[in-house]
Design a protein around this motif. Structure first.
Motif, PDB file in Angstrom:
ATOM      1  N   ALA A   1       0.073 -51.804 -31.144  1.00 27.94           N
ATOM      2  CA  ALA A   1       0.402 -51.035 -29.936  1.00 27.94           C
ATOM      3  C   ALA A   1      -0.808 -50.266 -29.427  1.00 27.94           C
ATOM      4  CB  ALA A   1       1.554 -50.079 -30.230  1.00 27.94           C
ATOM      5  N   GLU A   2      -1.607 -49.729 -30.349  1.00 27.69           N
ATOM      6  CA  GLU A   2      -2.833 -49.030 -29.962  1.00 27.69           C
ATOM      7  C   GLU A   2      -3.768 -49.977 -29.218  1.00 27.69           C
ATOM      8  OE1 GLU A   2      -6.663 -46.735 -32.041  1.00 27.69           O
ATOM      9  OE2 GLU A   2      -5.211 -47.845 -33.264  1.00 27.69           O
ATOM     10  N   GLY A   3      -3.926 -51.182 -29.750  1.00 28.52           N
ATOM     11  CA  GLY A   3      -4.803 -52.146 -29.101  1.00 28.52           C
ATOM     12  C   GLY A   3      -4.311 -52.528 -27.722  1.00 28.52           C
ATOM     13  N   ALA A   4      -2.999 -52.787 -27.594  1.00 23.35           N
ATOM     14  CA  ALA A   4      -2.434 -53.150 -26.292  1.00 23.35           C
ATOM     15  C   ALA A   4      -2.580 -52.013 -25.294  1.00 23.35           C
ATOM     16  CB  ALA A   4      -0.957 -53.524 -26.464  1.00 23.35           C
ATOM     17  N   ARG A   5      -2.325 -50.801 -25.757  1.00 27.20           N
ATOM     18  CA  ARG A   5      -2.478 -49.622 -24.898  1.00 27.20           C
ATOM     19  C   ARG A   5      -3.908 -49.495 -24.390  1.00 27.20           C
ATOM     20  NH1 ARG A   5      -2.798 -44.392 -28.241  1.00 27.20           N
ATOM     21  NH2 ARG A   5      -4.857 -45.349 -28.546  1.00 27.20           N
ATOM     22  N   ASP A   6      -4.876 -49.713 -25.275  1.00 30.17           N
ATOM     23  CA  ASP A   6      -6.280 -49.583 -24.883  1.00 30.17           C
ATOM     24  C   ASP A   6      -6.715 -50.706 -23.952  1.00 30.17           C
ATOM     25  OD1 ASP A   6      -6.393 -47.323 -26.407  1.00 30.17           O
ATOM     26  OD2 ASP A   6      -7.411 -48.242 -28.105  1.00 30.17           O
ATOM     27  N   ILE A   7      -6.149 -51.909 -24.141  1.00 30.48           N
ATOM     28  CA  ILE A   7      -6.451 -53.012 -23.226  1.00 30.48           C
ATOM     29  C   ILE A   7      -5.961 -52.670 -21.822  1.00 30.48           C
ATOM     30  CG2 ILE A   7      -5.870 -55.404 -22.644  1.00 30.48           C
ATOM     31  CD1 ILE A   7      -5.748 -55.966 -25.674  1.00 30.48           C
ATOM     32  N   LEU A   8      -4.755 -52.148 -21.735  1.00 32.46           N
ATOM     33  CA  LEU A   8      -4.169 -51.823 -20.430  1.00 32.46           C
ATOM     34  C   LEU A   8      -4.890 -50.670 -19.751  1.00 32.46           C
ATOM     35  CD1 LEU A   8      -0.404 -52.149 -21.427  1.00 32.46           C
ATOM     36  CD2 LEU A   8      -1.651 -53.651 -19.865  1.00 32.46           C
ATOM     37  N   SER A   9      -5.320 -49.685 -20.545  1.00 32.12           N
ATOM     38  CA  SER A   9      -5.990 -48.521 -19.963  1.00 32.12           C
ATOM     39  C   SER A   9      -7.474 -48.756 -19.732  1.00 32.12           C
ATOM     40  CB  SER A   9      -5.811 -47.309 -20.879  1.00 32.12           C
ATOM     41  OG  SER A   9      -6.517 -47.490 -22.105  1.00 32.12           O
ATOM     42  N   GLY A  10      -8.036 -49.715 -20.459  1.00 27.40           N
ATOM     43  CA  GLY A  10      -9.467 -49.955 -20.369  1.00 27.40           C
ATOM     44  C   GLY A  10     -10.291 -48.913 -21.083  1.00 27.40           C
ATOM     45  N   LEU A  11      -9.624 -48.063 -21.887  1.00 25.86           N
ATOM     46  CA  LEU A  11     -10.315 -46.983 -22.590  1.00 25.86           C
ATOM     47  C   LEU A  11     -10.298 -47.228 -24.091  1.00 25.86           C
ATOM     48  CD1 LEU A  11      -8.857 -43.876 -20.703  1.00 25.86           C
ATOM     49  CD2 LEU A  11     -11.101 -44.923 -20.382  1.00 25.86           C
ATOM     50  N   THR A  12     -11.448 -47.238 -24.679  1.00 28.67           N
ATOM     51  CA  THR A  12     -11.571 -47.297 -26.128  1.00 28.67           C
ATOM     52  C   THR A  12     -12.906 -46.667 -26.486  1.00 28.67           C
ATOM     53  OG1 THR A  12     -11.454 -48.717 -28.088  1.00 28.67           O
ATOM     54  CG2 THR A  12     -12.668 -49.569 -26.197  1.00 28.67           C
ATOM     55  N   GLN A  13     -13.093 -46.367 -27.752  1.00 27.44           N
ATOM     56  CA  GLN A  13     -14.358 -45.765 -28.150  1.00 27.44           C
ATOM     57  C   GLN A  13     -14.934 -46.525 -29.333  1.00 27.44           C
ATOM     58  OE1 GLN A  13     -11.354 -43.453 -28.824  1.00 27.44           O
ATOM     59  NE2 GLN A  13     -12.196 -42.055 -30.335  1.00 27.44           N
ATOM     60  N   GLU A  14     -16.197 -46.285 -29.571  1.00 24.78           N
ATOM     61  CA  GLU A  14     -16.860 -46.996 -30.650  1.00 24.78           C
ATOM     62  C   GLU A  14     -16.228 -46.670 -31.994  1.00 24.78           C
ATOM     63  OE1 GLU A  14     -21.379 -48.028 -30.088  1.00 24.78           O
ATOM     64  OE2 GLU A  14     -21.073 -45.882 -29.761  1.00 24.78           O
ATOM     65  N   ASN A  15     -16.072 -47.706 -32.802  1.00 23.62           N
ATOM     66  CA  ASN A  15     -15.634 -47.557 -34.196  1.00 23.62           C
ATOM     67  C   ASN A  15     -14.261 -46.902 -34.356  1.00 23.62           C
ATOM     68  OD1 ASN A  15     -18.252 -48.527 -34.963  1.00 23.62           O
ATOM     69  ND2 ASN A  15     -19.048 -46.458 -34.645  1.00 23.62           N
ATOM     70  N   ASP A  16     -13.394 -47.063 -33.362  1.00 24.11           N
ATOM     71  CA  ASP A  16     -12.054 -46.473 -33.496  1.00 24.11           C
ATOM     72  C   ASP A  16     -11.055 -47.469 -34.084  1.00 24.11           C
ATOM     73  OD1 ASP A  16     -11.658 -48.227 -31.417  1.00 24.11           O
ATOM     74  OD2 ASP A  16     -10.880 -46.741 -30.006  1.00 24.11           O
ATOM     75  N   ARG A  17     -11.515 -48.676 -34.393  1.00 24.52           N
ATOM     76  CA  ARG A  17     -10.685 -49.711 -35.028  1.00 24.52           C
ATOM     77  C   ARG A  17      -9.529 -50.184 -34.153  1.00 24.52           C
ATOM     78  NH1 ARG A  17     -10.931 -51.099 -40.031  1.00 24.52           N
ATOM     79  NH2 ARG A  17      -8.682 -51.141 -40.404  1.00 24.52           N
ATOM     80  N   SER A  18      -9.572 -49.907 -32.876  1.00 25.45           N
ATOM     81  CA  SER A  18      -8.524 -50.388 -31.981  1.00 25.45           C
ATOM     82  C   SER A  18      -8.602 -51.909 -31.874  1.00 25.45           C
ATOM     83  CB  SER A  18      -8.687 -49.764 -30.597  1.00 25.45           C
ATOM     84  OG  SER A  18      -7.676 -50.223 -29.722  1.00 25.45           O
ATOM     85  N   PRO A  19      -7.486 -52.636 -32.128  1.00 28.58           N
ATOM     86  CA  PRO A  19      -7.534 -54.104 -32.213  1.00 28.58           C
ATOM     87  C   PRO A  19      -7.449 -54.796 -30.850  1.00 28.58           C
ATOM     88  CG  PRO A  19      -5.330 -53.369 -32.693  1.00 28.58           C
ATOM     89  CD  PRO A  19      -6.144 -52.110 -32.463  1.00 28.58           C
ATOM     90  N   ILE A  20      -8.326 -54.428 -29.949  1.00 23.78           N
ATOM     91  CA  ILE A  20      -8.260 -54.988 -28.597  1.00 23.78           C
ATOM     92  C   ILE A  20      -8.591 -56.480 -28.566  1.00 23.78           C
ATOM     93  CG2 ILE A  20      -8.723 -52.800 -27.445  1.00 23.78           C
ATOM     94  CD1 ILE A  20     -11.649 -53.584 -27.238  1.00 23.78           C
ATOM     95  N   GLU A  21      -9.199 -56.998 -29.629  1.00 23.98           N
ATOM     96  CA  GLU A  21      -9.548 -58.417 -29.662  1.00 23.98           C
ATOM     97  C   GLU A  21      -8.534 -59.230 -30.462  1.00 23.98           C
ATOM     98  OE1 GLU A  21     -13.488 -58.678 -31.192  1.00 23.98           O
ATOM     99  OE2 GLU A  21     -14.418 -57.723 -29.454  1.00 23.98           O
ATOM    100  N   HIS A  22      -7.458 -58.618 -30.919  1.00 22.34           N
ATOM    101  CA  HIS A  22      -6.461 -59.318 -31.719  1.00 22.34           C
ATOM    102  C   HIS A  22      -5.339 -59.865 -30.833  1.00 22.34           C
ATOM    103  CE1 HIS A  22      -7.651 -58.315 -35.956  1.00 22.34           C
ATOM    104  NE2 HIS A  22      -8.449 -57.521 -35.266  1.00 22.34           N
ATOM    105  N   ALA A  23      -4.789 -61.000 -31.267  1.00 24.39           N
ATOM    106  CA  ALA A  23      -3.798 -61.720 -30.468  1.00 24.39           C
ATOM    107  C   ALA A  23      -2.559 -60.891 -30.178  1.00 24.39           C
ATOM    108  CB  ALA A  23      -3.413 -63.015 -31.184  1.00 24.39           C
TER     109      ALA A  23
END
Length: 709
Positions: A56-78
Motif C-alpha cells: 500500500a505504501e508503494g502504491a500510495r507513493d506511485i500515485l502521489s509521485g512522492l518518495t524519498q531515498e532509501n525509504d524502502r517504498s516498493p514502487i517498483e514491485h508488481a
C-alpha cells in the motif's frame, strides 16, 4: 459446432458460479464486522495483514509521485504497481481497493481449474474442485478480504501455468508455447520467488519427455521457451527472447535448430544464476539454523529469524491436513482421489510440483500448504464425480454430486465463519500514528519491532530500521538491544544504529556497481561499530555503551514506538539480543511472564501455570520453589488517561518483581533485567530519563518518545 458452443457456455456458467461463490464466502468477514467501528478508520475497513501496508505504501507513493531515498517504498514491485493502476482507473477509494483486491483476484483461481477439467472432458469435476479450492482453509486464510498481499495471485498464476502446460502437451499447438512463456513472465514479475516452482515444472516436463515422448520436437520447443522465460535476466530482455524464439518456432524450416536453442537456453540459465535462488530459498525455509554466522570480519553470530516465524515452523499433521482440504478425512479422500485421477489421466501428474511444494509445509512451515490446495481439490472432486457415475438417473447424479460437495465444503465454510481475524491495528492505534505523522519529518526514524514497521511507514510516513522484509538477525539485534536493555545503553544504540544505517546507504550509493539491491544492509552495523570504536570483541563494545562514549553527529530525529501489544511478543524480541555475538551461545532467558487470566482467593493470586502470588507474605511460587518479591508495582490510568503508579519495595535483596497493570487487567512477573529494560520503564511505568528522552504521544495503547541525544 453446436456441441462446442454448448460446452463453452457451460464452461462459462461454471466459472461464473464458482467465482461468485468464492467472492460470496469471502464477504462473510465483511458482514460479521460491518458494525464494528474499531476495525474502521475514516469509516472504512482497514486491512488485516502487516505486509499489506508495504504494498500500500508503494502504491500510495506511485500515485502521489512522492518518495524519498532509501525509504524502502516498493514502487517498483508488481503488487504496488497493479494497485496503483486499479486506484487510478476505478471509481473507488484507495482503502476500498486494497481491502477488496484479494477477494476478486484470488477468486480467479476457479478459471484455470475449470479449464483444466475441460481438457479432461469432465466439467463437473472442475466445478466441484473450483468450489473446494477457492475456499479451502489455507487458501482462504491468505486471500480473504483485507489480506492484501502477493498471495492473492500466488496460486492463480501457477494454476494458469499448469493449465497452459497441460494443454500444450495434449494439443502440441504453438499458441500454448507463448501462453506458457507469458505466464512465467507475469508470474516472475508478480512474485520473484516463483523461480523454484517454475523450475520444478520445467524438470517434470523434461522427465516426461525423456521417458515417454523423446521424439516429439514440440516438447523441446516448450522446454526451451520456458527456460528463456525463467533465466535470471531483466524481464524485458526475457520477453524479447521469448518473442524472438516463438517467431522462429512458427517457421517450420527452423525446426532443425530447436535442440541448439534448448542447449543455448540452458547455458544462459546457468550463466545467469542457475540454482542459486532455489538454494537460497531452501536454506531459508528447510535448512533453518538457530544462529546465522557472518562470513567475513569478526564472524559474528546472530539469532535466526526463521526460528521465530510461525509460518516457517513445523506443523502437526491434523493442521497440515485441515489447511489443505478442510478436514483430515477430506484430505485423505483428496490424496486417494488424486492418485486415482492421475492413474486415469496421466497428464495430471504435471500438478505434482504444486503438491510437492504444499507438502513442504511439513518441514518448511504452514505457509506452503496453500500450494497443494487446488491440485488436491481435483482429487476429492474426481471421487465425487466418479461416485455420481453409478447413479441410474441424471437427477440422482445431480443430488449425489450436490450432497457430497456440500460434505467436503462444510468444514471449510465453518472455518470461514469462525476465522474472525482482527485488523492489523485498531482505529485508536491508527489515530495515534496519524497524530504522530504531523509531528515528524519524512527523514526521521522510528525504532520499533519489525511487526510494526510497515504500518508505521504507511500511516506516519517515517523511516524504520526493521520491518516485515528487513529483519535478519543482524539488523534485528540493535533494535532488540534497544527495547530490552537499560535506558542509557539503549539510547546510545538507537543513535548509533540510525546513523550507521544512513552511513550504509551512502556507502551503497558510492559503490552502486557492487550492490544490486539497495534495500539490503551489506555489512552488520554492530560489527562496524565494534571496529570503529577500536574493539576486537563485540561484547566489550556493548559494555562500553554503559560508559561515556562519543556518539556520531546527529543527522535526524529518532523516535521510539512502544505499543502495549508488544507485551505479547517481548520474549521473542529479547531473544535476538540475548546472544553472545562472538560465540553464538544463547544467554540465560530473562524471567518474563504475562497473566491476563488470573484468580484471587483471599491473599493468594493464581496467575496460571502454577504461579501463585502470596500478597500477604510478599512471595511468589515459581518452578516449584517459593521466592521473595523485590517490588510490587500497581499502575492505573485516571479519566484523563494519565498514568499513576504505586511502587512498594518489599525485599531489596530479591530479584523478582510483580507489576499489576490494573487498567489492562494484566499481571507481569519479571526479573531485574526485564524490569530495567527500556520497554518496561518507558511503556509500562513511564519512568524515563529526561536527559535522554522526551514524551511525544502518551496513550494506554502506545507511547512514543523522542530521543534527545
Amino acid at each position: 459446432m453446436n456441441n462446442l458452443t454448448k460446452e463453452t457456455k457451460l464452461t462459462l456458467l461454471y466459472i461464473a458460479v464458482a467465482f461468485l461463490f468464492s467472492v460470496a464466502v469471502r464477504m462473510i468477514w465483511f458482514y460479521q464486522f460491518s458494525d464494528y467501528e474499531p476495525f474502521k478508520f475514516n469509516s472504512q475497513f482497514m486491512i488485516n495483514t502487516n505486509d499489506g501496508y508495504f504494498w500500500a505504501e508503494g502504491a500510495r507513493d506511485i500515485l502521489s509521485g512522492l518518495t524519498q531515498e532509501n525509504d524502502r517504498s516498493p514502487i517498483e514491485h508488481a503488487a504496488s504497481q497493479l494497485t496503483a493502476l486499479f486506484a487510478y482507473v476505478l471509481p473507488f477509494s484507495f482503502e476500498s481497493i486494497i481491502l477488496f483486491m484479494p477477494i476478486f483476484l484470488s477468486s480467479l483461481v476457479v478459471i484455470p481449474i475449470i479449464l483444466i477439467a475441460k481438457s479432461l472432458e469432465n466439467l463437473e469435476l472442475g466445478l466441484v474442485a473450483a468450489l473446494l479450492a477457492s475456499i479451502a482453509w489455507s487458501y482462504y486464510n491468505r486471500t480473504m478480504i483485507g489480506y492484501y498481499d502477493t498471495d492473492m495471485l500466488n496460486i492463480v498464476l501457477p494454476m494458469f501455468l499448469l493449465w497452459s502446460i497441460i494443454w500444450a502437451v495434449k494439443t502440441n499447438e504453438n499458441k500454448y508455447l507463448i501462453i506458457t512463456a507469458i505466464d512465467i513472465l507475469i508470474y516472475r514479475w508478480w512474485y520473484p520467488q516463483s523461480y523454484s516452482l517454475e523450475f520444478s515444472f520445467f524438470g517434470l516436463i523434461l522427465l516426461y519427455t525423456l521417458i515417454w515422448d523423446r521424439k516429439n520436437i514440440y516438447n523441446y520447443k516448450l522446454l526451451a521457451i520456458m527456460m528463456l522465460a525463467m533465466v535470471g535476466l531483466e524481464g524485458y530482455i526475457r520477453a524479447i527472447l521469448v518473442l524472438a524464439v516463438f517467431y522462429i518456432y512458427k517457421q517450420k524450416q527452423f525446426d532443425k535448430y530447436v535442440y541448439y536453442i534448448l542447449g543455448a537456453s540452458i547455458l544462459l540459465f546457468f550463466a545467469s544464476g542457475g540454482f542459486e535462488p532455489i538454494w537460497n530459498q531452501l536454506k531459508g525455509y528447510v535448512f533453518k539454523d538457530a544462529v546465522s554466522v557472518g562470513e567475513e570480519g569478526l564472524k559474528l553470530h546472530f539469532y535466526s529469524v526463521m526460528q521465530t516465524v510461525r509460518e516457517a515452523g513445523h506443523i502437526p499433521f491434523d493442521m497440515f491436513a485441515n489447511r489443505i482440504s478442510g478436514h483430515v478425512v477430506t484430505f485423505v479422500i483428496s490424496v486417494v482421489g488424486f492418485i486415482y485421477l492421475a492413474y486415469k489421466h496421466k497428464i495430471m501428474l504435471f500438478g505434482l510440483p504444486l503438491i510437492g511444494l504444499g507438502f513442504l509445509a511439513y518441514v518448511g512451515g504452514l505457509r506452503f500448504t496453500i500450494y497443494a490446495v487446488p491440485v488436491l481439490a481435483f482429487g476429492a472432486a474426481f471421487l465425487i464425480t466418479e461416485a455420481a457415475r453409478f447413479m441410474p438417473s441424471k437427477r440422482l447424479k445431480f443430488l449425489t454430486i450436490t450432497a457430497l460437495s456440500m460434505a467436503v465444503l462444510y468444514p471449510n465454510i465453518a472455518h470461514v465463519q469462525d476465522y474472525r481475524v482482527p485488523t492489523v491495528f485498531n482505529a485508536d492505534e491508527v489515530k495515534i500514528l496519524e497524530t504522530f505523522k504531523g509531528r515528524v519529518e519524512r527523514e526521521d526514524y522510528v525504532v520499533a519491532w519489525w511487526d510494526y514497521g510497515y504500518p508505521l511507514r504507511y500511516y506516519s510516513d517515517v523511516k524504520t530500521l526493521i520491518d516485515g522484509g528487513k529483519h535478519s538477525g543482524a539488523v534485528n539485534f540493535p533494535v532488540s538491544f534497544i527495547l530490552t536493555h537499560p535506558q542509557e545503553a539503549a539510547a546510545k544504540m538507537a543513535r548509533l544504529d540510525v546513523e550507521y544505517t544512513e552511513k550504509t546507504f551512502k556507502f551503497i550509493e558510492g559503490n552502486e556497481e557492487l550492490i544490486k539491491d539497495k534495500n539490503l544492509t551489506i555489512f552488520s552495523n554492530i560489527e562496524q561499530m565494534t571496529k570503529d570504536y577500536g574493539f576486537s570483541d563485540t561484547n566489550d563494545f556493548l559494555l562500553s555503551l554503559e560508559s561515556d562514549i562519543e556518539l556520531p553527529e546527529k543527522t535526524r530525529d529518532v523516535y521510539l514506538y512502544l505499543p502495549y501489544r508488544m507485551l505479547d511478543i517481548y520474549p521473542t524480541v529479547e531473544m535476538f539480543s540475548n546472544i553472545d555475538l562472538m560465540s553464538g551461545e544463547m544467554k540465560k532467558r530473562s524471567l518474563f511472564y504475562v497473566s491476563k487470566m488470573f484468580k484471587q482467593e483471599q491473599n493468594i493470586v493464581n496467575l496460571g501455570q502454577g504461579i501463585l502470588f502470596d500478597m500477604q507474605k510478599g512471595t511468589i511460587a515459581l518452578s516449584n520453589q517459593t521466592v521473595p518479591i523485590k517490588r510490587f508495582v500497581q499502575t492505573s490510568y485516571d479519566k484523563s488517561m494519565k498514568l499513576s503508579k504505586n511502587i512498594q519495595m518489599l525485599n531489596p535483596t530479591a530479584s523478582v518483581n510483580i507489576i499489576y497493570m490494573s487498567s489492562y487487567n494484566t499481571f507481569l512477573v519479571v526479573d531485574e533485567k526485564t524490569y530495567n529494560s527500556l520497554y518496561i520503564q518507558l511503556m509500562v511505568l513511564e519512568e524515563y530519563d529526561k536527559t535522554l528522552f522526551e514524551e511525544v504521544v502518551m496513550t494506554p495503547l502506545a507511547k512514543i518518545y523522542r530521543l534527545k541525544i
